[in-house]
Design a protein around this motif. Structure first.
Motif, PDB file in Angstrom:
ATOM      1  N   UNK A   5       0.850  -1.191   0.000  1.00  0.00           N
ATOM      2  CA  UNK A   5       0.000   0.000   0.000  1.00  0.00           C
ATOM      3  C   UNK A   5       0.885   1.240   0.000  1.00  0.00           C
ATOM      4  N   UNK A   6       0.379   2.326  -0.620  1.00  0.00           N
ATOM      5  CA  UNK A   6       1.107   3.587  -0.684  1.00  0.00           C
ATOM      6  C   UNK A   6       0.283   4.671   0.002  1.00  0.00           C
ATOM      7  N   UNK A   7       0.941   5.462   0.853  1.00  0.00           N
ATOM      8  CA  UNK A   7       0.302   6.551   1.575  1.00  0.00           C
ATOM      9  C   UNK A   7       0.991   7.847   1.178  1.00  0.00           C
ATOM     10  N   UNK A   8       0.211   8.812   0.695  1.00  0.00           N
ATOM     11  CA  UNK A   8       0.746  10.067   0.186  1.00  0.00           C
ATOM     12  C   UNK A   8       0.380  11.200   1.136  1.00  0.00           C
ATOM     13  N   UNK A   9       1.388  11.976   1.540  1.00  0.00           N
ATOM     14  CA  UNK A   9       1.160  13.176   2.351  1.00  0.00           C
ATOM     15  C   UNK A   9       0.870  14.328   1.400  1.00  0.00           C
ATOM     16  N   UNK A  10      -0.284  14.969   1.545  1.00  0.00           N
ATOM     17  CA  UNK A  10      -0.682  16.003   0.598  1.00  0.00           C
ATOM     18  C   UNK A  10      -1.640  16.980   1.261  1.00  0.00           C
ATOM     19  N   UNK A  11      -1.716  18.176   0.720  1.00  0.00           N
ATOM     20  CA  UNK A  11      -2.702  19.144   1.228  1.00  0.00           C
ATOM     21  C   UNK A  11      -4.087  18.853   0.677  1.00  0.00           C
ATOM     22  N   UNK A  12      -4.152  18.206  -0.500  1.00  0.00           N
ATOM     23  CA  UNK A  12      -5.437  17.822  -1.080  1.00  0.00           C
ATOM     24  C   UNK A  12      -5.217  16.654  -2.025  1.00  0.00           C
ATOM     25  N   UNK A  13      -6.158  15.712  -2.110  1.00  0.00           N
ATOM     26  CA  UNK A  13      -5.993  14.562  -3.003  1.00  0.00           C
ATOM     27  C   UNK A  13      -5.992  15.003  -4.460  1.00  0.00           C
ATOM     28  N   UNK A  14      -5.344  14.245  -5.324  1.00  0.00           N
ATOM     29  CA  UNK A  14      -5.352  14.575  -6.755  1.00  0.00           C
ATOM     30  C   UNK A  14      -6.732  14.336  -7.350  1.00  0.00           C
ATOM     31  N   UNK A  15      -7.016  15.017  -8.442  1.00  0.00           N
ATOM     32  CA  UNK A  15      -8.301  14.830  -9.105  1.00  0.00           C
ATOM     33  C   UNK A  15      -8.405  13.461  -9.758  1.00  0.00           C
ATOM     34  N   UNK A  16      -7.273  12.907 -10.186  1.00  0.00           N
ATOM     35  CA  UNK A  16      -7.276  11.585 -10.802  1.00  0.00           C
ATOM     36  C   UNK A  16      -5.943  10.910 -10.522  1.00  0.00           C
ATOM     37  N   UNK A  17      -5.915   9.593 -10.692  1.00  0.00           N
ATOM     38  CA  UNK A  17      -4.707   8.797 -10.483  1.00  0.00           C
ATOM     39  C   UNK A  17      -4.498   7.930 -11.717  1.00  0.00           C
ATOM     40  N   UNK A  18      -3.294   7.993 -12.279  1.00  0.00           N
ATOM     41  CA  UNK A  18      -2.997   7.168 -13.455  1.00  0.00           C
ATOM     42  C   UNK A  18      -2.796   5.713 -13.068  1.00  0.00           C
ATOM     43  N   UNK A  19      -2.047   5.491 -11.982  1.00  0.00           N
ATOM     44  CA  UNK A  19      -1.707   4.129 -11.571  1.00  0.00           C
ATOM     45  C   UNK A  19      -2.815   3.557 -10.685  1.00  0.00           C
ATOM     46  N   UNK A  20      -3.945   3.277 -11.306  1.00  0.00           N
ATOM     47  CA  UNK A  20      -5.119   2.831 -10.544  1.00  0.00           C
ATOM     48  C   UNK A  20      -4.994   1.392 -10.054  1.00  0.00           C
ATOM     49  N   UNK A  21      -3.991   0.655 -10.533  1.00  0.00           N
ATOM     50  CA  UNK A  21      -3.803  -0.716 -10.071  1.00  0.00           C
ATOM     51  C   UNK A  21      -3.062  -0.776  -8.741  1.00  0.00           C
ATOM     52  N   UNK A  22      -2.581   0.359  -8.248  1.00  0.00           N
ATOM     53  CA  UNK A  22      -1.904   0.412  -6.957  1.00  0.00           C
ATOM     54  C   UNK A  22      -2.862   0.905  -5.882  1.00  0.00           C
ATOM     55  N   UNK A  23      -2.551   0.557  -4.637  1.00  0.00           N
ATOM     56  CA  UNK A  23      -3.384   0.891  -3.484  1.00  0.00           C
ATOM     57  C   UNK A  23      -2.907   2.227  -2.908  1.00  0.00           C
ATOM     58  N   UNK A  24      -3.651   3.307  -3.200  1.00  0.00           N
ATOM     59  CA  UNK A  24      -3.274   4.648  -2.766  1.00  0.00           C
ATOM     60  C   UNK A  24      -4.174   5.133  -1.634  1.00  0.00           C
ATOM     61  N   UNK A  25      -3.553   5.745  -0.620  1.00  0.00           N
ATOM     62  CA  UNK A  25      -4.279   6.465   0.422  1.00  0.00           C
ATOM     63  C   UNK A  25      -3.689   7.872   0.499  1.00  0.00           C
ATOM     64  N   UNK A  26      -4.534   8.886   0.506  1.00  0.00           N
ATOM     65  CA  UNK A  26      -4.082  10.275   0.551  1.00  0.00           C
ATOM     66  C   UNK A  26      -4.452  10.867   1.906  1.00  0.00           C
ATOM     67  N   UNK A  27      -3.434  11.330   2.634  1.00  0.00           N
ATOM     68  CA  UNK A  27      -3.621  11.868   3.984  1.00  0.00           C
ATOM     69  C   UNK A  27      -3.376  13.366   3.938  1.00  0.00           C
ATOM     70  N   UNK A  28      -4.375  14.135   4.357  1.00  0.00           N
ATOM     71  CA  UNK A  28      -4.308  15.594   4.257  1.00  0.00           C
ATOM     72  C   UNK A  28      -4.058  16.268   5.601  1.00  0.00           C
ATOM     73  N   UNK A  29      -3.827  15.477   6.641  1.00  0.00           N
ATOM     74  CA  UNK A  29      -3.694  16.042   7.986  1.00  0.00           C
ATOM     75  C   UNK A  29      -2.267  15.984   8.520  1.00  0.00           C
ATOM     76  N   UNK A  30      -1.294  15.817   7.640  1.00  0.00           N
ATOM     77  CA  UNK A  30       0.092  15.925   8.062  1.00  0.00           C
ATOM     78  C   UNK A  30       0.843  14.605   8.073  1.00  0.00           C
ATOM     79  N   UNK A  31       2.170  14.725   8.158  1.00  0.00           N
ATOM     80  CA  UNK A  31       3.054  13.567   8.087  1.00  0.00           C
ATOM     81  C   UNK A  31       2.842  12.581   9.235  1.00  0.00           C
ATOM     82  N   UNK A  32       2.704  13.019  10.500  1.00  0.00           N
ATOM     83  CA  UNK A  32       2.482  12.028  11.561  1.00  0.00           C
ATOM     84  C   UNK A  32       1.243  11.166  11.318  1.00  0.00           C
ATOM     85  N   UNK A  33       0.167  11.775  10.830  1.00  0.00           N
ATOM     86  CA  UNK A  33      -1.032  10.994  10.541  1.00  0.00           C
ATOM     87  C   UNK A  33      -0.805  10.046   9.368  1.00  0.00           C
TER      88      UNK A  33
END
Length: 205
Positions: A90-118
């Motif tokens: 699984x992949x976890x991305x630290x971001x201020x907002x999730x992307x509108x789309x993801x090219x690599x849809x075969x991978x397991x993505x989680x987008x966390x907008x509340x900071x690196x510790x979270x």
């Protein structure tokens, strides 16, 4: 036990990219030399790569790195994380907002907008679940970029640091360390090949 492991390639002058990195040139000018070891046929390089990907229960990366690997010139079936080695974590991305789309849809993505510790907490939960399912201890791997790893070290979130020290001086680019809180490291292993010196340290808190 799930550990938080920062794992990144770095030049002799402490840089994780060459100059002018960007979406179409993620490692900057000359930065490809940092990752020569990952494509090497040296058996020790292959072992280091195999063992690193095999222990990955979840992977944390920053938004800038996500935009590069998910971009049109980013990962594919032959060049993505763990390609040709093991099933992808699984992949976890630290971001201020999730992307509108993801090219690599075969991978397991989680987008966390509340900071690196979270994000690290979310990744630990994913890694612990994967450990339970597999019956072996799996880690959270912080793969970058450099700012993400530096912030994690400063925040005391890292248990171990693995550096793949490439025999190249880039001169300018993105530094791995830019100050921050001092950390005491305990060297645990050194593997030298023709393309890199692989160093692993425990990080004392």
């Amino acid at each position: 036990m799930t550990r938080i492991v920062a794992d990144i390639s770095v030049s002799l002058d402490g840089l994780v990219t060459g100059p002018a990195p960007g979406p179409d040139n993620g490692l900057g000018t000359g930065g490809e030399a940092l990752h020569s070891w990952a494509f090497s046929e040296d058996p020790d390089d292959r072992r280091v790569l195999r063992e690193a990907t095999a222990r990955s229960g979840a992977v944390v990366l920053g938004r800038r790195l996500f935009d590069i690997v998910d971009g049109p010139n980013g990962w594919d079936d032959t060049s993505g994380y763990g390609a040709g080695e093991v099933g992808r974590p699984a992949f976890v991305v630290v971001t201020s907002s999730p992307p509108e789309s993801v090219r690599l849809t075969d991978l397991d993505w989680t987008f966390v907008t509340t900071g690196l510790p979270d994000a690290v907490t979310a990744a630990r939960e994913r890694a612990e679940a994967a450990s339970s399912n597999s019956g072996k201890d799996l880690d959270v791997i912080l793969m970058g970029g450099g700012a993400t790893i530096g912030s994690a070290l400063d925040a005391g979130l890292v248990d171990a640091l693995t550096l793949h020290l490439a025999p190249v001086v880039l001169g300018t680019g993105t530094p791995l360390f830019t100050g921050g809180a001092p950390r005491t490291l305990v060297q645990r292993s050194v593997t030298a090949t023709s393309t890199a010196t692989h160093l692993t340290y425990d990080v004392l808190r």
